[in-house]
Design a protein around this motif. Structure first.
Motif, PDB file in Angstrom:
ATOM      1  N   SER A 112      -2.580  -0.702   1.807  1.00  0.00           N
ATOM      2  CA  SER A 112      -2.154  -0.588   3.022  1.00  0.00           C
ATOM      3  C   SER A 112      -2.223   0.869   3.966  1.00  0.00           C
ATOM      4  CB  SER A 112      -0.567  -0.753   2.738  1.00  0.00           C
ATOM      5  OG  SER A 112       0.092  -0.550   4.031  1.00  0.00           O
ATOM      6  N   PRO A 113      -2.467   0.409   5.431  1.00  0.00           N
ATOM      7  CA  PRO A 113      -2.635   1.688   6.294  1.00  0.00           C
ATOM      8  C   PRO A 113      -1.271   2.639   6.355  1.00  0.00           C
ATOM      9  CG  PRO A 113      -2.563  -0.410   7.450  1.00  0.00           C
ATOM     10  CD  PRO A 113      -2.625  -0.823   5.888  1.00  0.00           C
ATOM     11  N   THR A 114      -0.005   1.742   6.157  1.00  0.00           N
ATOM     12  CA  THR A 114       1.045   2.433   6.096  1.00  0.00           C
ATOM     13  C   THR A 114       1.307   3.585   5.143  1.00  0.00           C
ATOM     14  OG1 THR A 114       2.348   0.908   4.812  1.00  0.00           O
ATOM     15  CG2 THR A 114       2.154   0.597   7.164  1.00  0.00           C
ATOM     16  N   LEU A 115       0.413   3.626   4.030  1.00  0.00           N
ATOM     17  CA  LEU A 115       0.826   4.444   2.754  1.00  0.00           C
ATOM     18  C   LEU A 115      -0.173   5.710   3.248  1.00  0.00           C
ATOM     19  CD1 LEU A 115       0.362   2.095  -0.059  1.00  0.00           C
ATOM     20  CD2 LEU A 115       2.410   3.035   0.895  1.00  0.00           C
ATOM     21  N   SER A 116       0.491   6.882   2.932  1.00  0.00           N
ATOM     22  CA  SER A 116      -0.170   8.086   2.991  1.00  0.00           C
ATOM     23  C   SER A 116      -0.980   8.388   1.476  1.00  0.00           C
ATOM     24  CB  SER A 116       0.915   9.070   2.814  1.00  0.00           C
ATOM     25  OG  SER A 116       1.378   9.491   1.372  1.00  0.00           O
ATOM     26  N   GLU A 117      -1.863   9.428   1.726  1.00  0.00           N
ATOM     27  CA  GLU A 117      -2.824   9.472   0.410  1.00  0.00           C
ATOM     28  C   GLU A 117      -2.151   9.995  -1.004  1.00  0.00           C
ATOM     29  OE1 GLU A 117      -6.780  12.042  -0.474  1.00  0.00           O
ATOM     30  OE2 GLU A 117      -6.374  11.943   1.416  1.00  0.00           O
ATOM     31  N   PRO A 118      -1.232  10.836  -0.419  1.00  0.00           N
ATOM     32  CA  PRO A 118      -0.411  11.045  -1.855  1.00  0.00           C
ATOM     33  C   PRO A 118       0.595   9.899  -2.416  1.00  0.00           C
ATOM     34  CG  PRO A 118       0.076  12.984  -0.195  1.00  0.00           C
ATOM     35  CD  PRO A 118      -0.688  11.777   0.599  1.00  0.00           C
ATOM     36  N   ALA A 119       0.777   9.086  -1.839  1.00  0.00           N
ATOM     37  CA  ALA A 119       1.386   7.871  -2.168  1.00  0.00           C
ATOM     38  C   ALA A 119       0.560   6.786  -2.767  1.00  0.00           C
ATOM     39  CB  ALA A 119       2.313   6.935  -0.910  1.00  0.00           C
ATOM     40  N   VAL A 120      -0.699   6.800  -2.230  1.00  0.00           N
ATOM     41  CA  VAL A 120      -1.806   6.041  -2.905  1.00  0.00           C
ATOM     42  C   VAL A 120      -2.049   6.624  -4.257  1.00  0.00           C
ATOM     43  CG1 VAL A 120      -4.161   5.032  -2.777  1.00  0.00           C
ATOM     44  CG2 VAL A 120      -2.692   5.214  -0.668  1.00  0.00           C
ATOM     45  N   ASN A 121      -2.248   7.972  -4.406  1.00  0.00           N
ATOM     46  CA  ASN A 121      -2.578   8.502  -5.428  1.00  0.00           C
ATOM     47  C   ASN A 121      -1.563   8.462  -6.764  1.00  0.00           C
ATOM     48  OD1 ASN A 121      -5.084   9.613  -4.580  1.00  0.00           O
ATOM     49  ND2 ASN A 121      -4.245  11.519  -3.856  1.00  0.00           N
TER      50      ASN A 121
END
Length: 279
Positions: free
Chosen positions: A123-132
């Motif tokens: 999702s483009p709304t997610l930050s990289e830390p959230a994805v990690n």
């Protein structure tokens, strides 16, 4: 090792042809991609091949391969193979045997294989830390699934506190067996990746997530899968920016690791059956 790698190269040629015939983009990934760039083939001590497929093309690959497998090959997942401790697919070279200790513990009669990993646009709304964070949670449940099936997960001989880790693994195996069932573990893994992929697309997403990578990978490094990598005299598909992809995962990937960290899957049983390397 040489004969094993030759058979695996033959498998890769079959999978490459299958993907081309069915218009399925794929890329050499992980150690296989490092081998292509650094060695123009296998890392000398590597004993398998890894490819990645993005999103719905991964599902389509499994569906089509299961319905019409190339002669002498089969595809295996949790849904079609009993005692399967992985959350990714494997193509088997039928009639062979490749049994690591974890396979023996699980009761899985594994063949020489090629690993197929899923990646998703997130999702483009997610930050990289959230994805990690989501990837880390997915990887946790993959480890729990391993522990469900084996009290003896692979631990490098040079790992610190190896004996203590082995003992803890045996206790963890018993605890996981009491607390969970394989389907519930797999569901928790899938929920994490589904949350990441919700709303993702090749046009909008800046990042991708794979349940085995450990970190988010910029989508521009993987997609489109249009680089060409030379591997043992053959040409296969690679990530769009192979240098960016490998540096993201491994840092200075052109530097050879010390000998004690040159990991193999160390099969307990290796049987080539009647299979011969493909020309």
């Amino acid at each position: 090792m040489k004969k094993l790698q030759e058979i695996e190269l033959g498998m890769m040629k079959v999978v490459d042809q299958f993907c081309r015939e069915n218009d399925i983009p794929y890329f050499l990934e992980g150690g296989t991609a490092i081998g292509a760039v650094r060695h123009a083939g296998f890392i000398p001590w590597d004993d398998d091949i890894d490819i990645g497929i993005i999103g719905s093309d991964y599902d389509r690959f499994i569906e089509l391969f299961e319905a019409n497998p190339p002669d002498g090959y089969s595809i295996h997942t949790r849904t079609n193979t009993e005692n399967y401790p992985y959350m990714f697919a494997k193509v088997y070279c039928d009639g062979t045997r490749f049994l690591a200790q974890e396979s023996i513990d699980a009761g899985l009669d594994s063949c020489i294989y090629l690993d197929v990993f899923r990646h998703d646009f997130v999702s483009p709304t997610l930050s990289e830390p959230a994805v990690n964070k989501g990837i880390a949670r997915a990887m946790f449940w993959q480890r729990v699934l391993y522990l469900y099936y084996t009290p003896n997960p692979a631990i490098q001989p040079t790992a610190s506190f190896r004996s203590a880790k082995a003992l803890v693994s045996k206790f963890a195996h018993k605890a996981v067996r009491i607390l969970f069932k394989p389907d519930s573990i797999a569901k928790r893994y899938e929920v994490q990746l589904q949350r990441l992929a919700n709303g993702g697309s090749e046009k909008e997403s800046q990042l991708t997530a794979g349940g085995q990578d450990g970190v988010a990978i910029p989508a521009r490094f993987l997609w489109p899968c249009d680089s060409v990598l030379e591997f043992e005299g053959e040409s296969f598909s690679g990530p769009h920016d192979v240098d960016g992809y490998l540096a993201c995962l491994y840092g200075d990937y052109m530097c050879l690791p010390p000998k004690e960290k040159r990991k193999t899957h160390a099969p307990v049983v290796l049987d080539f059956g009647e299979r011969q390397p493909r020309s």
